[in-house]
Design an enzyme around this catalytic site. Structure first.
Site, PDB file in Angstrom:
ATOM      1  CG  HIS A 248      -2.051  -1.006   1.139  1.00 34.66           C
ATOM      2  ND1 HIS A 248      -3.239  -0.779   1.038  1.00 34.66           N
ATOM      3  CD2 HIS A 248      -1.970  -2.368   1.116  1.00 34.66           C
ATOM      4  CE1 HIS A 248      -3.934  -1.819   0.813  1.00 34.66           C
ATOM      5  NE2 HIS A 248      -3.168  -2.838   1.122  1.00 34.66           N
TER       6      HIS A 248
ATOM      7  CG  ASP B  71       0.151   9.578   0.768  1.00 41.89           C
ATOM      8  OD1 ASP B  71       0.042   8.281   0.925  1.00 41.89           O
ATOM      9  OD2 ASP B  71      -0.663  10.523   1.501  1.00 41.89           O
TER      10      ASP B  71
END
Ligand code: G6P
Length: 481
Positions: free
Chosen positions: A169, A383
């Site tokens: 992720h 991110d």
């Protein structure tokens, strides 16, 4: 397969550090029942769980508590226990003070400790054993995220009959940074136990494949790696590809259309004194999110008089996270110091420059905040994806509002109509905020329409389906040549 293999009952198993449920405490402080956690991953996988015989293996969040497997809705949950040392060494240490900063461009310095690594290995073994024990013959296993990178290889060794997927992720770092990890070979070998390794961005997959070439020397053909751990075991092909994750679009748009939530959004505006502009930041309180850069830019805009405290309010939601890890404690002091200084300088009796909220809120309140805000600020320094950006877009059912989005967030690959910024460039960030504040309604609507189409067409269910169907399709023919 070894003759002694015993099989479990479950055909589809998700493995993640945390179980997808949160404990709801009783009024008297006792340990009460469980509630499904809000994340999109659970929503995407719940239907697959129902169809197949599904189970979820993960830690239930409390140290030193051993729980029996239990049912929740249609899910069979298998809690994996962690003792207090493991919480400190495996979770706070190796996962969140070694891998997390290393994989996020070393924004904070990663720490390398051999006893943390030992704990990481041991806990990964426990997760693999718990999974192998409940998997039926030929089951499909989907391992999630950086806390469990050794699980694919361990599982394959115990149960070569399984189909194994892994999804990362968070970003996968460039070779030059990854090279610092003392256990770089073992981690890559761990991941290569999977038949399919999913990443957020194509650049993450290519970073990984470069590291495979350099540190394990298996042959790589396009996206596919021929894995041969040793000559006694049969080899297999492992593929690395990008599958950008998304959100539960239906849930967010349903909430955004609910009259009570629309009313709440108006109430938020009223409570802030109906300013001309509301700006919003929503982040876990994490140093990767660029909250300090955002505050600096905002402070300078106030100082330059380009933003006035009577006209604009910035709401910053910073949800508490990993509070026992040193870098997170330092960050909290830094952010709260900056907010205090800015408010002390620019507040009036009537107006506050920044509403800083160190809480987490239910999704209903988040959607009300999205609806109340004219400009969303996502200024991450690095991110994996940033789902807040996608939620904001999904919630803007009226096609109004502007998104300032860091080019270092995975979401920037697809949300091209955002006002894209390099958050390190404070002047550029200030300009981007002003551009977003001054954007004409027609231009904002044009951009938001395109972004909404993108998000609406690519929800989290589509993401999980495409990963799982690719996992079932198996090896591409040309890799066998
Ligand atoms: C990121 C990670 C997740 C993690 C979440 C919250 O999104 O990719 O794996 O669960 O942060 O962090 P926490 O340490 O509280 O689980």
């Amino acid at each position: 397969m070894s003759p002694g293999t015993t099989y479990g009952d479950f055909e589809f198993i998700v493995v993640s550090n945390r179980l997808p449920v949160d404990r709801v405490n009783d009024d008297d402080g006792g340990n009460g029942t469980w509630r499904r956690s809000p994340g999109g991953l659970v929503t995407a996988l719940a239907p697959v769980m129902e169809k197949a015989d599904g189970a979820w293996v993960g830690w239930h969040g409390a140290p030193d508590e051993v729980l029996e497997p239990f049912e929740h809705g249609d899910m069979h949950l298998v809690p994996v226990p962690l003792d207090p040392n493991e919480v400190e060494f495996y979770y706070e240490g190796f996962s969140n003070a070694t891998l997390w900063p290393l994989y996020h461009d070393v924004i904070a310095p990663p720490e390398f400790h051999r006893h943390w690594w030992d704990s990481y290995r041991k806990v990964n073994e426990r997760f693999a054993e718990a999974t192998a024990a409940v998997a039926s013959k030929g089951a499909t296993i989907w391992v999630q995220d950086y806390q469990l990178q050794l699980v694919p290889k361990l599982l394959r060794a115990a149960r070569p009959d399984l189909k194994i997927g892994f999804f990362n992720h968070i970003p996968f770092p460039p070779l030059e940074i990854y090279a610092q990890l003392p256990w770089r070979r073992q981690v890559i070998e761990g991941l290569l136990g999977a038949d399919l390794i999913g990443f957020q961005r194509p650049s993450d997959a290519s970073n990984f494949l470069r590291c495979v070439r350099r540190f394990v020397g298996f042959s790589v053909r396009q996206q596919q790696v021929h894995v041969q751990y040793d000559n006694s075991a049969p080899g297999h092909v492992s593929r690395a590809e990008a599958f950008p994750i998304s959100i539960d679009v239906q849930r967010i748009t349903d909430l955004a259309n609910r009259p009570d939530i629309i009313e709440r959004s108006k109430e938020i505006r009223r409570e802030l004194g109906n300013p001309k502009h509301i700006l919003l930041g929503v982040d876990r309180l994490d140093y990767t999110k660029g909250i300090g850069h955002r505050l600096k830019a905002y402070e300078e805009l106030l100082a330059d008089g380009k933003v006035k405290v009577e006209d604009a309010a910035l709401i910053q939601v910073a949800s508490p996270s990993r509070e026992r890890v040193e870098q997170y404690r330092l960050l909290r002091e830094e952010v709260e110091g900056a907010v205090g200084r800015i408010n002390g300088t620019y507040d009036t009796i009537k107006n506050t420059a920044i509403r800083y909220l160190h809480h987490s809120y239910p999704v209903e309140e988040m959607v009300a905040l999205y609806l109340a805000s004219d400009v969303m600020l996502v200024t991450a320094l690095r991110d994996g994806m940033n789902l807040v950006a996608k939620e904001y877009v999904a919630a803007r059912t009226g096609n109004r509002g502007a998104l300032v989005l860091s080019e270092f967030a995975g979401a920037a690959d697809t949300l091209r109509q955002a006002v894209l910024v390099n958050p390190h460039d404070i002047d550029g960030l200030k300009e981007a905020i002003v551009t977003a504040l001054d954007m004409s309604p027609a231009e904002a609507t044009r951009r938001m329409r395109i972004m909404r189409r993108q998000v609406l067409q690519n929800d989290v269910e589509r993401w999980s389906k495409s990963f799982l169907s690719e996992l079932q399709n198996g090896v591409k023919e040309d890799a066998l040549v």
